[in-house]
Design a protein around this motif. Structure first.
Motif, PDB file in Angstrom:
ATOM      1  N   GLU A  17      16.682 -68.975  15.550  1.00  0.00           N
ATOM      2  CA  GLU A  17      15.906 -70.133  15.317  1.00  0.00           C
ATOM      3  C   GLU A  17      15.559 -71.198  16.253  1.00  0.00           C
ATOM      4  O   GLU A  17      14.434 -72.018  16.019  1.00  0.00           O
ATOM      5  CB  GLU A  17      17.140 -70.983  14.570  1.00  0.00           C
ATOM      6  CG  GLU A  17      17.380 -70.260  13.085  1.00  0.00           C
ATOM      7  CD  GLU A  17      18.344 -71.156  12.199  1.00  0.00           C
ATOM      8  OE1 GLU A  17      18.307 -71.062  11.102  1.00  0.00           O
ATOM      9  OE2 GLU A  17      19.044 -71.972  12.916  1.00  0.00           O
ATOM     10  N   VAL A  69      24.599 -74.108   9.017  1.00  0.00           N
ATOM     11  CA  VAL A  69      24.420 -75.290   9.548  1.00  0.00           C
ATOM     12  C   VAL A  69      24.222 -75.218  11.099  1.00  0.00           C
ATOM     13  O   VAL A  69      23.708 -75.957  11.765  1.00  0.00           O
ATOM     14  CB  VAL A  69      25.239 -76.446   9.172  1.00  0.00           C
ATOM     15  CG1 VAL A  69      25.089 -76.837   7.542  1.00  0.00           C
ATOM     16  CG2 VAL A  69      26.682 -76.047   9.582  1.00  0.00           C
ATOM     17  N   PRO A  72      22.816 -73.964  14.345  1.00  0.00           N
ATOM     18  CA  PRO A  72      21.590 -73.257  14.832  1.00  0.00           C
ATOM     19  C   PRO A  72      22.050 -71.960  15.385  1.00  0.00           C
ATOM     20  O   PRO A  72      22.865 -71.600  16.048  1.00  0.00           O
ATOM     21  CB  PRO A  72      21.127 -74.049  15.862  1.00  0.00           C
ATOM     22  CG  PRO A  72      22.177 -74.918  16.435  1.00  0.00           C
ATOM     23  CD  PRO A  72      23.108 -75.150  15.317  1.00  0.00           C
ATOM     24  N   GLU A 127      15.904 -81.075   6.947  1.00  0.00           N
ATOM     25  CA  GLU A 127      15.970 -79.784   7.291  1.00  0.00           C
ATOM     26  C   GLU A 127      15.102 -78.966   6.050  1.00  0.00           C
ATOM     27  O   GLU A 127      14.614 -77.942   6.413  1.00  0.00           O
ATOM     28  CB  GLU A 127      17.372 -79.348   7.192  1.00  0.00           C
ATOM     29  CG  GLU A 127      17.400 -77.741   7.528  1.00  0.00           C
ATOM     30  CD  GLU A 127      19.116 -77.298   7.726  1.00  0.00           C
ATOM     31  OE1 GLU A 127      19.267 -76.295   8.181  1.00  0.00           O
ATOM     32  OE2 GLU A 127      19.838 -78.120   7.294  1.00  0.00           O
ATOM     33  N   SER A 128      15.426 -79.424   4.937  1.00  0.00           N
ATOM     34  CA  SER A 128      14.588 -78.644   3.961  1.00  0.00           C
ATOM     35  C   SER A 128      13.170 -78.749   4.101  1.00  0.00           C
ATOM     36  O   SER A 128      12.376 -77.688   3.872  1.00  0.00           O
ATOM     37  CB  SER A 128      14.756 -79.498   2.483  1.00  0.00           C
ATOM     38  OG  SER A 128      14.301 -78.635   1.478  1.00  0.00           O
ATOM     39  N   ARG A 153      15.953 -78.517  15.249  1.00  0.00           N
ATOM     40  CA  ARG A 153      17.240 -77.979  14.577  1.00  0.00           C
ATOM     41  C   ARG A 153      18.376 -78.462  15.351  1.00  0.00           C
ATOM     42  O   ARG A 153      19.561 -78.859  14.895  1.00  0.00           O
ATOM     43  CB  ARG A 153      17.236 -76.451  14.624  1.00  0.00           C
ATOM     44  CG  ARG A 153      16.373 -75.972  13.552  1.00  0.00           C
ATOM     45  CD  ARG A 153      16.554 -74.569  13.304  1.00  0.00           C
ATOM     46  NE  ARG A 153      15.885 -74.044  11.971  1.00  0.00           N
ATOM     47  CZ  ARG A 153      16.203 -74.173  10.755  1.00  0.00           C
ATOM     48  NH1 ARG A 153      17.386 -74.959  10.403  1.00  0.00           N
ATOM     49  NH2 ARG A 153      15.573 -73.604   9.913  1.00  0.00           N
ATOM     50  N   SER A 204      10.249 -76.670  16.393  1.00  0.00           N
ATOM     51  CA  SER A 204      11.136 -76.359  15.153  1.00  0.00           C
ATOM     52  C   SER A 204      12.725 -76.228  15.629  1.00  0.00           C
ATOM     53  O   SER A 204      13.764 -76.622  15.163  1.00  0.00           O
ATOM     54  CB  SER A 204      10.956 -75.478  14.159  1.00  0.00           C
ATOM     55  OG  SER A 204      10.959 -74.042  14.933  1.00  0.00           O
ATOM     56  N   LEU A 218      11.663 -79.080   7.025  1.00  0.00           N
ATOM     57  CA  LEU A 218      11.411 -78.433   8.286  1.00  0.00           C
ATOM     58  C   LEU A 218      11.422 -76.904   8.053  1.00  0.00           C
ATOM     59  O   LEU A 218      10.397 -76.221   8.485  1.00  0.00           O
ATOM     60  CB  LEU A 218      12.785 -78.337   9.262  1.00  0.00           C
ATOM     61  CG  LEU A 218      12.773 -77.554  10.598  1.00  0.00           C
ATOM     62  CD1 LEU A 218      11.383 -77.871  11.361  1.00  0.00           C
ATOM     63  CD2 LEU A 218      14.089 -77.944  11.287  1.00  0.00           C
ATOM     64  N   ASP A 230      20.055 -83.309   5.323  1.00  0.00           N
ATOM     65  CA  ASP A 230      19.350 -82.427   4.366  1.00  0.00           C
ATOM     66  C   ASP A 230      18.087 -82.236   3.754  1.00  0.00           C
ATOM     67  O   ASP A 230      17.352 -80.990   3.837  1.00  0.00           O
ATOM     68  CB  ASP A 230      20.370 -81.882   3.235  1.00  0.00           C
ATOM     69  CG  ASP A 230      21.575 -81.669   3.592  1.00  0.00           C
ATOM     70  OD1 ASP A 230      21.942 -81.225   4.542  1.00  0.00           O
ATOM     71  OD2 ASP A 230      22.584 -81.620   2.581  1.00  0.00           O
ATOM     72  N   LEU A 281      19.031 -81.953  14.419  1.00  0.00           N
ATOM     73  CA  LEU A 281      19.800 -82.126  13.605  1.00  0.00           C
ATOM     74  C   LEU A 281      21.310 -81.828  13.452  1.00  0.00           C
ATOM     75  O   LEU A 281      22.145 -82.397  12.832  1.00  0.00           O
ATOM     76  CB  LEU A 281      19.202 -81.269  12.387  1.00  0.00           C
ATOM     77  CG  LEU A 281      17.842 -81.515  11.601  1.00  0.00           C
ATOM     78  CD1 LEU A 281      17.210 -80.522  10.903  1.00  0.00           C
ATOM     79  CD2 LEU A 281      18.038 -82.971  10.876  1.00  0.00           C
TER      80      LEU A 281
END
Length: 601
Positions: A218, A211, A213, A101-102, A227, A223, A104, A98, A230
């Motif tokens: 996106e 959560v 993608p 991702e935050s 994603r 990036s 990112l 998390d 992740l």
């Protein structure tokens, strides 16, 4: 309600619906239609079904709010989800991922998003989502519903459950089906809308945030790669399960073998049951009794003579990139036919004739390596030649497929196809888009969608393409259909959405495919709709246009939606049904008769 038909231009007639139930017949000497500009809204408005737990990063540059006071009084959303029952390792992994991702997301927000991935563009106005709604009965109806309309009209669409945290394309939203149940004998109508409970939606609802993608909004550049990493890392630690599918089931609908199926080409179909009350219930992913082990595109075709269903499946990573298969009318699947392609191609639609399937291999392709270069994996490859493959429906392999080159042709949708054996030709009717990738990648050039006739000569291997409508009358036509009782056979009429001002739909056109004559039904000032659905009165082959057009129409001034029922032969408005809540602009629909409802599995 009927009105005489005036005609000043022999190739174009226009019906304009006024604010009342009467119609005004207008004729336009050019393709442009002057309409008052709708009121601009400064916020993105939408109502969400459940609260969203957004990552602890800077706020989005916009807010998602209910659209109108009336929507504030929707049933209260369920309480926030309970914390997942994770072990110590999983909790640590979740916290770390998390945080990554935050960071990112924070980095992504330093850069301006393209319009094709900007939520403030993609889900603004009536493109914004709405909450689910249980059945509302006894809706107010103006006019008389035709006696032959007994059953349920259903339309699919993208309706994101959660507020986007980064990029979002309109196609990325969760699937929601809007259902209007009609009993013409009693002139009674009810309405409900429900999410299709995909595995993706169920897991994101439990987690309280998105959560998975988003394939178009996106997955761009570095990036996008991050994603994906992740996402699979969360799967590795058991924080989510991607083995049960990642699709949104938001595009197509088909009723086949006693089942209503909701589809998007990134997953298996989902079976949805229409309850006797008119409400909707998701049964689950449907693999045709463990026969289907791959994805299925959102536009399968049912042959009106045999009842068989024909479909494609494409893969963007592994060969074979394309497979063809069919189902008998009782749901027995044929073996896959592997079709060899050099690269994975976007295959949103295809066509059938009496004896063939017609497969477009066009210039919009998937190149995942473009993400490494910082770009989108969906690109227009100008060096590739567009072509159509013609394959016998009963083929056991692709050895005998006939490929016919058709340069610089991209049809997102194909409306019909038929055989003309006296000319050794297969005729394909589709809307040819330029620029081909404009709905996926931002460009300055205006999009054109030209209704075209494409002739494929199976003997010479040559093709011919011509616009069906005169250039002076040219309009963007996208989303629609022919009489499905004649699918795969020569048809005279097509009913298509007038996608102007793009991407809104100001009305629909009835096009004579042989003469190019156009009759237009315009919804009126500030009113826009979507796909016109043609419902034949019966299986009468003498009158191809003997039926009705069903379409959702939204009034952007009054902020109200309705279902309109239009006589397809005369373009007279027969009835309109006031809906209890807003219906966002969406994708494709179908109609399930009362007889079929009784036989649902």
């Amino acid at each position: 309600m009927a009105s005489s038909l005036a005609k000043t231009n022999p190739s174009s007639r226009v019906w304009l619906q006024s604010s009342s139930t009467s119609l005004v017949d207008l004729s336009f000497p050019s393709k442009s239609i002057s309409m008052r500009k709708p009121i601009r809204r400064t916020k993105i408005h939408c109502a969400l079904q459940t609260p969203s737990k957004i990552l602890t990063s800077p706020k989005l540059p916009f807010q998602i709010l209910p659209t109108k006071d009336s929507e504030l009084h929707s049933p209260a959303p369920p309480s926030p989800p309970s914390p997942p029952q994770w072990n110590l390792l999983q909790r640590a992994a979740a916290k770390t991922l998390d945080a990554v991702e935050s960071a990112l997301v924070s980095r992504e927000r330093l850069h301006k998003l393209p319009k094709t991935a900007d939520p403030s563009v993609q889900i603004a106005g009536n493109f914004a989502p709405v909450p689910e709604r249980a059945v509302t009965h006894n809706l107010h109806c103006t006019g008389k519903i035709p006696e032959c309309i007994n059953g349920v009209y259903l339309r699919n669409g993208a309706n994101p459950l959660h507020q986007p945290v980064a990029g979002h394309h309109f196609f990325d939203g969760d699937g929601m089906i809007h259902a209007v149940s009609i009993n013409a004998d009693e002139n009674s109508v009810s309405y409900a809308c429900r999410f299709t409970e995909t595995q993706r939606l169920i897991q994101e609802r439990e987690l309280g945030r998105p959560v998975f993608p988003k394939a178009i909004g996106e997955l761009h550049g570095h990036s996008g790669i991050a994603r994906l990493m992740l996402f699979y890392a969360r799967g590795l630690f058991g924080l989510l399960d991607h083995t049960q599918g990642t699709g949104v089931a938001n595009a197509g609908l088909v009723y086949f073998n006693q089942r209503l199926l909701a589809m998007s080409e990134d997953d298996l179909p989902y079976q949805v049951r229409i309850n006797p009350s008119g409400d909707l219930q998701t049964i689950g992913r449907y693999d045709f009794g463990e026969q289907l082990r791959s994805t299925m595109i959102a536009h399968p075709k049912i042959d009106p003579s045999t009842g068989e269903l024909f479909a494609l499946s494409y893969d963007v990573v592994h060969k074979p990139y394309l497979k063809y298969f069919k189902f008998s009318n009782d749901g027995i699947k044929s073996p896959d036919v592997e079709i060899q392609l050099d690269m994975p191609t976007m295959m949103h639609d295809f066509a059938i004739t009496e004896n063939y399937v017609v497969i477009p291999d066009q210039q919009v392709v998937f190149k995942l390596q473009e993400m490494i270069k910082g770009g989108s994996p969906v690109i227009y490859d100008k060096n590739k030649k567009s072509r159509f493959g013609v394959l016998l429906k009963n083929a056991e392999n692709s050895n005998d497929i006939t490929w016919v080159d058709c340069p610089d042709t991209f049809c997102f949708h194909l409306w019909n196809a038929w055989e003309e054996p006296e000319n050794d030709e297969v005729v394909v009717i589709g809307s040819c888009m330029t620029p081909p990738d404009s709905i996926f990648n931002e460009c300055d050039e205006n999009l054109n969608s030209v209704l075209s006739e494409i002739r494929l000569n199976l003997k010479t291997g040559e093709s011919k393409r011509r616009p069906i409508i005169q250039s002076s009358e040219q309009i963007n036509l996208e989303a629609g259909m022919v009489n499905r009782n004649r699918l795969g056979r020569k048809t005279r009429y097509a009913y298509l959405a007038i996608a102007e001002p793009w991407p809104k739909v100001s009305g629909f056109a009835k096009v004579d495919l042989s003469t190019g004559e156009v009759e237009k039904f315009i919804y009126g000032d500030g009113r826009y709709g979507g796909e016109p659905f043609f419902l034949p009165r019966d299986s009468n082959f003498d009158r191809e246009d003997d039926g009705y057009i069903l379409a959702f129409v939204h009034d952007e001034n009054a902020w109200k939606s309705e279902l309109q029922i239009v006589n397809a032969a005369t373009l007279n408005l027969e009835a309109s049904v006031e809906l209890p809540s807003r219906v966002p602009y969406g994708f494709h629909g179908t109609f399930v008769s009362s007889k079929d409802l009784e036989n649902q599995v």
